[in-house]
Design a protein around this motif. Structure first.
Motif, PDB file in Angstrom:
ATOM      1  N   CYS A  56      -1.463   3.616   1.740  1.00 18.81           N
ATOM      2  CA  CYS A  56      -1.946   4.517   0.881  1.00 18.81           C
ATOM      3  C   CYS A  56      -3.084   5.488   1.370  1.00 18.81           C
ATOM      4  O   CYS A  56      -2.938   6.550   1.206  1.00 18.81           O
ATOM      5  N   HIS A  60      -3.268   9.296   2.353  1.00 19.12           N
ATOM      6  CA  HIS A  60      -4.621  10.241   1.922  1.00 19.12           C
ATOM      7  C   HIS A  60      -5.104  10.934   3.197  1.00 19.12           C
ATOM      8  O   HIS A  60      -5.423  12.217   3.047  1.00 19.12           O
ATOM      9  N   GLY A  65      -2.123  12.726  -1.397  1.00 21.25           N
ATOM     10  CA  GLY A  65      -2.324  12.086  -2.584  1.00 21.25           C
ATOM     11  C   GLY A  65      -3.918  11.764  -2.658  1.00 21.25           C
ATOM     12  O   GLY A  65      -4.554  10.977  -1.526  1.00 21.25           O
ATOM     13  N   ILE A  68      -5.215   6.332  -5.829  1.00 25.03           N
ATOM     14  CA  ILE A  68      -4.468   4.977  -5.734  1.00 25.03           C
ATOM     15  C   ILE A  68      -4.790   4.303  -7.213  1.00 25.03           C
ATOM     16  O   ILE A  68      -5.986   4.100  -7.488  1.00 25.03           O
ATOM     17  N   ASP A  81       0.326   4.677  -5.233  1.00 21.50           N
ATOM     18  CA  ASP A  81      -0.372   5.855  -4.534  1.00 21.50           C
ATOM     19  C   ASP A  81       0.443   7.167  -4.731  1.00 21.50           C
ATOM     20  O   ASP A  81       1.704   7.114  -5.531  1.00 21.50           O
ATOM     21  N   GLY A 164       5.228   9.594  -4.577  1.00 26.35           N
ATOM     22  CA  GLY A 164       4.476   8.601  -4.032  1.00 26.35           C
ATOM     23  C   GLY A 164       5.114   7.051  -3.934  1.00 26.35           C
ATOM     24  O   GLY A 164       6.489   7.042  -3.953  1.00 26.35           O
ATOM     25  N   ILE A 202     -10.061   5.545  -6.398  1.00 29.82           N
ATOM     26  CA  ILE A 202      -9.062   4.406  -6.832  1.00 29.82           C
ATOM     27  C   ILE A 202      -9.591   3.842  -8.151  1.00 29.82           C
ATOM     28  O   ILE A 202     -10.525   3.862  -8.399  1.00 29.82           O
TER      29      ILE A 202
END
Length: 631
Positions: A56, A60, A65, A68, A81, A164, A202
């Protein structure tokens, strides 16, 4: 004759080919390090989570993205993600075929964390249940596995989910025995991801992690504003970021990262940082300071990004010596060039901070010279004691041993098991010594209660023979680089005296060697309080609740033994409690915790706060009986 027979037995039938799944399950240590039960931060169950999250993070880093989502409910882990999603036609291959992945294409993932196409395959193979869902362009594909074996591949269908990947897995409890997740370890892992990826958010079980200022935020969280000697220096360049300050702790506190990976064992980038900082300071002040004085009490973080980093193991905890920056200069030269320009410029522009660094170095220099005479005498005594040191029963393998050219993975797995038990009294030491694994487990025996060293200077470490011998046994006089044992386990009786000895030992480590605790090397051994048995079965119980459950299970008035001390447990029994299923509690200092305030509260003079806590939390026997009855 026997040798001839072995040669004759070595035939074509002896050669066996394993598929990817079998090999991972047969040699899991090669892929995720040590297995463990979750009591240590580098245990395999955390590596499984990290391997999934790393993918993930790579998305990024490539600009896809910014969020998460992670949950852990009981033993089920989910990670979602919002990157590009796995190409739908390759969902099964990506998580079940070794050497399959996009990271071999440096254009798709230029400075990625994972490069070898193994990570999620290892998670898959070592999970009793593994499900991967990919969402891409309004379509989705799902595959489910059991211990790496595909059990169901769903048809591709339409979806309204954003692009994702969604991974669900349950670690296999036949591999990770009696495991549990300690959320403080995951807390550190997730904060580090955010510090190294500005703008990333996150969420973990509803808690939000986000950082705006990168390593500056990291060091603010790892230190205390009222204990640092000057404001944190924060420098950023292309593919490198550093944050530096000094505090009054002993030793060095350095957090190093490569491509977003926390390299707990350092490597060439961390060594280059240590060298570059000293070199720049010497040149700035035009004085040949001792390197140890310059780095004494340093708290710092360094993060670099490089193409195709060479790590020394699959778990990526140490950067290898072959790594270069952009295929050109060595990592050492890259870091030194950055420091000689950026840190030098910063110190010229910030004279008060430069002056504070100078004062800290000169203070360390004075303390070192004051200790010089005492250290010499103490080290001579320790050297003589080592020739016939009855306090230490050493093991054969040590954490700082040089790895062999071959079988590095197996060797790393072995040194990660190296443990020293610190015990009190001959009876407890005798039981552990007779039942230990002589390859990886050592025993250090205390004579009664050690000194309460709160508020004392490091001079006491050399003047107190027991502390000095313990320091030499651990080999930490000059820092943790040559630490001889990965795990330091305090093994005392579960009574008032035993608890007091634990506190005194933890005070010693936190006062003089806080990095041992911060880097999760120190543990408390848990041994059973009760043995409940009948003629058919024996159950060991670690608390009153387990004892009541065992009595209920065995029924018909089983025999109950209360172990008053470690010495009462026979060596044959003790071997069961310090083997693969050993129960330990990690000694964890919360991030940002004021260590000196913590020690003052527990180990200082009889403070009003401590008196009030004891009075407010005092429980009489009736309270305890009611608690047990309510369970």
């Amino acid at each position: 004759m026997a040798e001839t027979k072995q040669i004759l037995d070595y035939t074509e039938d002896s050669i066996r080919s394993l598929d990817w799944r079998e090999h991972i399950r047969l040699r899991p240590g090669m892929y995720i390090g040590k297995l463990g039960d979750g009591s240590a931060p580098d245990d395999g169950i955390y590596v499984l989570i990290k391997e999934v999250v790393d993918n993930c993070i790579d998305e990024h880093m490539m600009g896809h993205g910014k969020q998460i989502e992670i949950t852990i409910e009981d033993k089920t882990v989910t990670v979602r993600d919002y990157g590009r999603g796995i190409p739908l036609g390759k969902v099964v291959d990506v998580v079940s075929k070794i050497n399959t992945g996009a990271k071999y294409d440096s254009k798709a993932f230029q400075k990625s964390v994972g490069l070898n196409g193994v990570g999620t395959k290892a998670v898959n193979a070592l999970s009793e249940y593994f499900k991967v869902e990919s969402y891409r362009g309004g379509r989705t594909k799902v595959a489910e596995f059991n211990k790496g074996v595909l059990i169901k591949e769903h048809r591709e269908k339409a979806t309204e989910e954003l692009n994702g990947t969604f991974v669900t897995f349950i670690p296999d409890d036949s591999v990770f025995k009696n495991y549990r997740f300690i959320h403080e370890y995951l807390d550190n892992l997730l904060w580090n991801y955010c510090y190294l990826n500005a703008g990333l958010t996150i969420t973990f079980n509803g808690k939000r992690y986000v950082s705006k200022n990168g390593l500056l935020d990291l060091l603010k969280r790892k230190t205390n504003e009222d204990e640092i000697r000057y404001p944190i220096i924060h420098l950023k360049g292309e593919d490198i970021e550093v944050a530096i300050t000094h505090n009054n702790d002993y030793g060095e506190d350095i957090f190093s990262f490569v491509n977003g990976q926390y390299t707990t064992q350092g490597g060439t980038h961390q060594q280059a940082f240590r060298e570059a900082f000293v070199k720049t300071i010497r040149e700035f002040f035009k004085k040949d300071y001792e390197a140890a004085d310059v780095r004494q009490g340093i708290a710092s973080a360094i993060a670099v990004r490089v193409q195709e980093p060479v790590f020394e193991s699959q778990t990526k905890t140490k950067l290898g010596s072959l790594t270069t920056y952009e295929g050109g200069p060595t990592m050492r030269n890259f870091v030194i060039d950055f420091f000689s320009k950026e840190l030098d410029n910063y110190l010229h522009r910030n004279a008060p901070i430069a002056d504070a660094i100078k004062k800290k170095i000169e203070q360390s220099e004075r303390e070192r010279k004051e200790l010089a005479g005492i250290k010499k005498l103490a080290n001579e005594r320790a050297k003589k004691a080592n020739l016939h040191n009855k306090k230490l029963r050493d093991c054969r393998v040590h954490y700082n041993d040089e790895p062999p050219v071959k079988n590095k993975a197996e060797f790393n797995s072995l040194i990660n098991k190296t443990t020293i038990f610190i015990t009190e009294g001959d009876s407890a030491s005798g039981s552990i010594t007779k039942s230990r694994n002589v390859d990886t487990q050592a025993v250090f025996s205390l004579r009664g209660k050690p000194l309460n060293c709160f508020g004392l200077t490091k001079k006491v470490v050399y003047e107190n023979e027991e502390f000095n011998l313990l320091q030499h046994a651990l080999n930490i006089e000059e820092g943790l680089e040559d630490l001889r044992y990965k795990n330091i386990v305090i093994a005392t009786d579960a009574d008032v005296d035993g608890m007091h000895i634990r506190l005194l030992l933890m005070t010693f480590f936190l006062q003089f060697f806080p990095d041992l605790v911060k880097q999760q090397h120190v543990y408390i051994l848990e041994t059973p309080l009760f043995r409940v048995r009948n003629k058919q079965q024996t159950i060991y119980c670690y608390d009153e609740q387990e004892k009541q459950a065992a009595i209920k299970k065995l029924g018909n008035k089983p025999e109950i033994t209360r172990f008053k001390g470690l010495g009462e447990i026979s060596p044959e029994e003790f071997g069961k409690f310090i083997g693969d299923d050993m129960r330990v509690q990690p000694v964890i200092v919360e991030q940002g915790e004021h260590i000196q305030q913590l020690l003052e509260y527990f180990m200082g003079k009889n403070t009003m706060e401590r008196q009030e806590f004891i009075i407010n939390n005092l429980k009489v026997e009736l309270d305890l009986v009611e608690e047990i009855a309510s369970v």
